[in-house]
Scaffold this motif. Structure first.
Motif, PDB file in Angstrom:
ATOM      1  N   ARG A 287       3.424  10.578  -9.407  1.00  0.00           N
ATOM      2  CA  ARG A 287       2.726  10.888 -10.663  1.00  0.00           C
ATOM      3  C   ARG A 287       1.950  12.194 -10.566  1.00  0.00           C
ATOM      4  NH1 ARG A 287       0.746   5.090 -10.499  1.00  0.00           N
ATOM      5  NH2 ARG A 287       2.252   3.884 -11.710  1.00  0.00           N
ATOM      6  N   SER A 288       1.270  12.395  -9.426  1.00  0.00           N
ATOM      7  CA  SER A 288       0.372  13.541  -9.282  1.00  0.00           C
ATOM      8  C   SER A 288       1.090  14.817  -8.884  1.00  0.00           C
ATOM      9  CB  SER A 288      -0.713  13.235  -8.240  1.00  0.00           C
ATOM     10  OG  SER A 288      -1.426  12.075  -8.576  1.00  0.00           O
ATOM     11  N   GLY A 289       2.177  14.664  -8.147  1.00  0.00           N
ATOM     12  CA  GLY A 289       2.908  15.848  -7.703  1.00  0.00           C
ATOM     13  C   GLY A 289       2.390  16.449  -6.419  1.00  0.00           C
ATOM     14  N   SER A 290       1.374  15.835  -5.806  1.00  0.00           N
ATOM     15  CA  SER A 290       0.863  16.345  -4.534  1.00  0.00           C
ATOM     16  C   SER A 290       0.092  15.250  -3.811  1.00  0.00           C
ATOM     17  CB  SER A 290      -0.040  17.559  -4.736  1.00  0.00           C
ATOM     18  OG  SER A 290      -1.337  17.180  -5.131  1.00  0.00           O
TER      19      SER A 290
ATOM     20  N   MET B 135       4.847  18.262  -4.336  1.00  0.00           N
ATOM     21  CA  MET B 135       5.891  17.358  -3.865  1.00  0.00           C
ATOM     22  C   MET B 135       6.798  16.961  -5.040  1.00  0.00           C
ATOM     23  SD  MET B 135       4.837  16.405  -0.583  1.00  0.00           S
ATOM     24  CE  MET B 135       5.016  14.658  -0.240  1.00  0.00           C
ATOM     25  N   LEU B 136       8.101  17.113  -4.856  1.00  0.00           N
ATOM     26  CA  LEU B 136       9.072  16.766  -5.891  1.00  0.00           C
ATOM     27  C   LEU B 136       9.969  15.653  -5.360  1.00  0.00           C
ATOM     28  CD1 LEU B 136      10.165  17.625  -8.725  1.00  0.00           C
ATOM     29  CD2 LEU B 136      11.853  18.987  -7.491  1.00  0.00           C
ATOM     30  N   PRO B 137      10.078  14.517  -6.069  1.00  0.00           N
ATOM     31  CA  PRO B 137      10.906  13.423  -5.561  1.00  0.00           C
ATOM     32  C   PRO B 137      12.366  13.834  -5.394  1.00  0.00           C
ATOM     33  CG  PRO B 137       9.535  12.684  -7.389  1.00  0.00           C
ATOM     34  CD  PRO B 137       9.427  14.169  -7.349  1.00  0.00           C
ATOM     35  N   THR B 138      12.981  13.399  -4.321  1.00  0.00           N
ATOM     36  CA  THR B 138      14.422  13.540  -4.141  1.00  0.00           C
ATOM     37  C   THR B 138      15.129  12.502  -5.006  1.00  0.00           C
ATOM     38  OG1 THR B 138      14.430  11.984  -2.304  1.00  0.00           O
ATOM     39  CG2 THR B 138      14.094  14.323  -1.755  1.00  0.00           C
ATOM     40  N   ALA B 139      16.467  12.509  -4.963  1.00  0.00           N
ATOM     41  CA  ALA B 139      17.217  11.485  -5.706  1.00  0.00           C
ATOM     42  C   ALA B 139      16.840  10.096  -5.213  1.00  0.00           C
ATOM     43  CB  ALA B 139      18.718  11.733  -5.560  1.00  0.00           C
ATOM     44  N   ALA B 140      16.689   9.951  -3.888  1.00  0.00           N
ATOM     45  CA  ALA B 140      16.273   8.664  -3.333  1.00  0.00           C
ATOM     46  C   ALA B 140      14.854   8.311  -3.783  1.00  0.00           C
ATOM     47  CB  ALA B 140      16.344   8.705  -1.809  1.00  0.00           C
ATOM     48  N   GLY B 141      13.983   9.326  -3.856  1.00  0.00           N
ATOM     49  CA  GLY B 141      12.619   9.099  -4.319  1.00  0.00           C
ATOM     50  C   GLY B 141      12.565   8.633  -5.756  1.00  0.00           C
ATOM     51  N   GLU B 142      13.413   9.222  -6.610  1.00  0.00           N
ATOM     52  CA  GLU B 142      13.462   8.800  -8.016  1.00  0.00           C
ATOM     53  C   GLU B 142      13.926   7.350  -8.133  1.00  0.00           C
ATOM     54  OE1 GLU B 142      12.350  10.219 -10.550  1.00  0.00           O
ATOM     55  OE2 GLU B 142      12.379  12.389 -10.282  1.00  0.00           O
ATOM     56  N   MET B 143      14.920   6.964  -7.314  1.00  0.00           N
ATOM     57  CA  MET B 143      15.398   5.580  -7.340  1.00  0.00           C
ATOM     58  C   MET B 143      14.304   4.615  -6.908  1.00  0.00           C
ATOM     59  SD  MET B 143      19.278   5.945  -5.830  1.00  0.00           S
ATOM     60  CE  MET B 143      19.520   4.170  -5.885  1.00  0.00           C
TER      61      MET B 143
ATOM     62  N   GLU C 121      -3.824  15.575  -4.642  1.00  0.00           N
ATOM     63  CA  GLU C 121      -4.193  14.999  -5.940  1.00  0.00           C
ATOM     64  C   GLU C 121      -4.142  13.478  -5.888  1.00  0.00           C
ATOM     65  OE1 GLU C 121      -5.251  16.275  -8.866  1.00  0.00           O
ATOM     66  OE2 GLU C 121      -5.437  18.221  -7.889  1.00  0.00           O
ATOM     67  N   ALA C 122      -3.118  12.945  -5.231  1.00  0.00           N
ATOM     68  CA  ALA C 122      -2.998  11.490  -5.112  1.00  0.00           C
ATOM     69  C   ALA C 122      -4.165  10.904  -4.332  1.00  0.00           C
ATOM     70  CB  ALA C 122      -1.674  11.134  -4.440  1.00  0.00           C
ATOM     71  N   SER C 123      -4.581  11.592  -3.265  1.00  0.00           N
ATOM     72  CA  SER C 123      -5.688  11.064  -2.454  1.00  0.00           C
ATOM     73  C   SER C 123      -6.984  11.012  -3.247  1.00  0.00           C
ATOM     74  CB  SER C 123      -5.870  11.940  -1.198  1.00  0.00           C
ATOM     75  OG  SER C 123      -6.392  13.214  -1.517  1.00  0.00           O
ATOM     76  N   LEU C 124      -7.195  11.996  -4.135  1.00  0.00           N
ATOM     77  CA  LEU C 124      -8.392  11.994  -4.973  1.00  0.00           C
ATOM     78  C   LEU C 124      -8.377  10.818  -5.945  1.00  0.00           C
ATOM     79  CD1 LEU C 124      -8.723  15.811  -5.764  1.00  0.00           C
ATOM     80  CD2 LEU C 124     -10.194  14.451  -4.280  1.00  0.00           C
TER      81      LEU C 124
ATOM     82  N   ILE D  34       0.845  -1.200   0.000  1.00  0.00           N
ATOM     83  CA  ILE D  34       0.000   0.000   0.000  1.00  0.00           C
ATOM     84  C   ILE D  34       0.876   1.244   0.000  1.00  0.00           C
ATOM     85  CG2 ILE D  34      -1.637   1.341   1.377  1.00  0.00           C
ATOM     86  CD1 ILE D  34      -2.879  -1.280   2.269  1.00  0.00           C
ATOM     87  N   ALA D  35       1.934   1.213   0.804  1.00  0.00           N
ATOM     88  CA  ALA D  35       2.817   2.372   0.878  1.00  0.00           C
ATOM     89  C   ALA D  35       3.422   2.701  -0.482  1.00  0.00           C
ATOM     90  CB  ALA D  35       3.916   2.126   1.906  1.00  0.00           C
ATOM     91  N   LEU D  36       3.849   1.670  -1.221  1.00  0.00           N
ATOM     92  CA  LEU D  36       4.449   1.913  -2.537  1.00  0.00           C
ATOM     93  C   LEU D  36       3.413   2.411  -3.536  1.00  0.00           C
ATOM     94  CD1 LEU D  36       6.995  -1.004  -3.025  1.00  0.00           C
ATOM     95  CD2 LEU D  36       7.483   1.417  -2.650  1.00  0.00           C
ATOM     96  N   ARG D  37       2.197   1.879  -3.478  1.00  0.00           N
ATOM     97  CA  ARG D  37       1.149   2.365  -4.387  1.00  0.00           C
ATOM     98  C   ARG D  37       0.856   3.828  -4.119  1.00  0.00           C
ATOM     99  NH1 ARG D  37      -3.911   0.632  -4.288  1.00  0.00           N
ATOM    100  NH2 ARG D  37      -3.848  -0.477  -2.306  1.00  0.00           N
ATOM    101  N   TYR D  38       0.738   4.195  -2.852  1.00  0.00           N
ATOM    102  CA  TYR D  38       0.471   5.588  -2.507  1.00  0.00           C
ATOM    103  C   TYR D  38       1.653   6.477  -2.908  1.00  0.00           C
ATOM    104  CZ  TYR D  38      -3.576   4.107   0.313  1.00  0.00           C
ATOM    105  OH  TYR D  38      -4.776   3.598   0.727  1.00  0.00           O
ATOM    106  N   PHE D  39       2.856   5.971  -2.655  1.00  0.00           N
ATOM    107  CA  PHE D  39       4.063   6.717  -3.015  1.00  0.00           C
ATOM    108  C   PHE D  39       4.109   7.006  -4.515  1.00  0.00           C
ATOM    109  CE2 PHE D  39       8.325   6.006  -4.861  1.00  0.00           C
ATOM    110  CZ  PHE D  39       8.965   7.162  -4.443  1.00  0.00           C
ATOM    111  N   LEU D  40       3.849   5.974  -5.341  1.00  0.00           N
ATOM    112  CA  LEU D  40       3.896   6.166  -6.795  1.00  0.00           C
ATOM    113  C   LEU D  40       2.854   7.162  -7.272  1.00  0.00           C
ATOM    114  CD1 LEU D  40       4.547   2.706  -8.494  1.00  0.00           C
ATOM    115  CD2 LEU D  40       5.964   4.749  -8.562  1.00  0.00           C
TER     116      LEU D  40
END
Length: 301
Positions: free
Chosen positions: A19-22, A60-68, A25-28, A9-15
């Motif tokens: 994608r949404s940038g916020s 929200m903008l992914p960090t380098a770790a977030g992009e990985m 938006e992701a919660s919607l 669930i955490a990874l689905r929400y994270f992705l």
């Protein structure tokens, strides 16, 4: 087996936040509370010991770790889908789903015809097709939102595997009986006396057209700009104007002899190719491989 049950669930929400940038938006899109999304992101950051996003006023903008992590999660997400399909095949089920994205010219004739003929032999295979800009096609492929992308490309894309590529030069589109229709290759300057219908600036054909005009100092009577390719073809066929395209993008009009596609002599207008793209490093499911091979066989050599 439910698809979601095999995903974190955490990874689905994270992705979805990536994608949404916020978070909002992701919660919607996920149809869950924003607080639940935030908790899952915080949980991931705690477990990994590193921030995954830069929190900004506008999102929200992914960090380098977030992009990985996003790259890993996308591949894992697609592998789950492939596993479910293979398990279904073991149970004797004849099914599969292919997710496609393409730039607009391929959605007029080429892809609908290819899907229809493929389903004559494989009626259990279903499709979704998103018609969007060339850049967005590659982005969806790279992010694992689609299995295959068919688009025009001007330069190599990172994290994209090229399943097949052919030249995709911009061509002049003129109505049958037009003064230029029997002349063979033409220079862009030869279109100047005629009203021209152009695709929008984000398309590869328009970008190359604008570059060529700038280099040669050409100016045109632009009668119509439109983001719908079928409208441009109709304008040419019925109003006697000229436009830009490629033969593979307007098969119906060419076969009906309503329009003629002429190659350009200008080198700038030949600087693109047609690419069938997939995510780099991904093993494609059986249904996707079968449709990929079907598409390749139908593309001009």
């Amino acid at each position: 087996m439910p698809y979601a049950s095999m995903q974190s669930i955490a990874l689905r929400y994270f992705l979805e936040v990536v994608r949404s940038g916020s978070v909002n938006e992701a919660s919607l899109k996920l149809n869950v509370a924003a607080s639940a999304v935030s908790r899952q992101i915080a949980k991931l950051e705690y477990e990994l010991g590193t921030p995954l996003f830069e929190r900004r006023a506008r999102g929200m903008l992914p960090t380098a770790a977030g992009e990985m992590l996003a790259g890993h999660a996308r591949k894992a997400q697609m592998e789950v889908g492939q596993l479910l399909e293979e398990l279904g095949q073991l149970q004797g089920l004849r099914r599969g789903h292919v997710r496609l994205a393409c730039s607009q010219g391929f959605a007029v004739d080429f892809l609908p015809d290819a899907i229809a003929t493929f389903r004559q032999a494989h009626e259990g295979i279903t499709f979704t097709l998103d018609v969007t800009s060339p850049g967005a096609v590659s982005q969806q492929v790279r992010e694992g939102q689609v299995d295959l992308g068919l688009t025009y490309s001007l330069a190599p894309e990172e994290n994209i595997a090229i399943e097949h590529a052919i030249p995709g030069a911009v061509m002049a589109i003129v109505p049958a009986g037009h003064p230029l229709s029997g002349q063979g290759p033409v220079a862009l300057a030869q279109l100047q006396p005629y009203p021209i219908a152009l695709p929008m600036p984000e398309t590869t054909a328009r970008r190359l057209f604008d570059i060529c005009c700038g280099v040669q100092g050409l100016e045109f009577n632009i009668a119509l700009e439109c983001n719908y390719m079928a409208t441009l073809y109709r304008f040419v066929a019925e109003q006697g104007g000229v436009s830009l395209s490629n033969a593979i993008s307007n098969l119906h009009y060419l076969q009906s002899q309503q329009i003629v596609a002429l190659p350009f002599t200008d080198e700038t207008l030949q600087a693109r190719r047609i690419e069938l793209q997939s995510m780099a490093g991904r093993q494609l499911p059986q249904a996707v491989v079968a449709f990929r091979d079907h598409l390749v066989a139908r593309m001009p050599s």
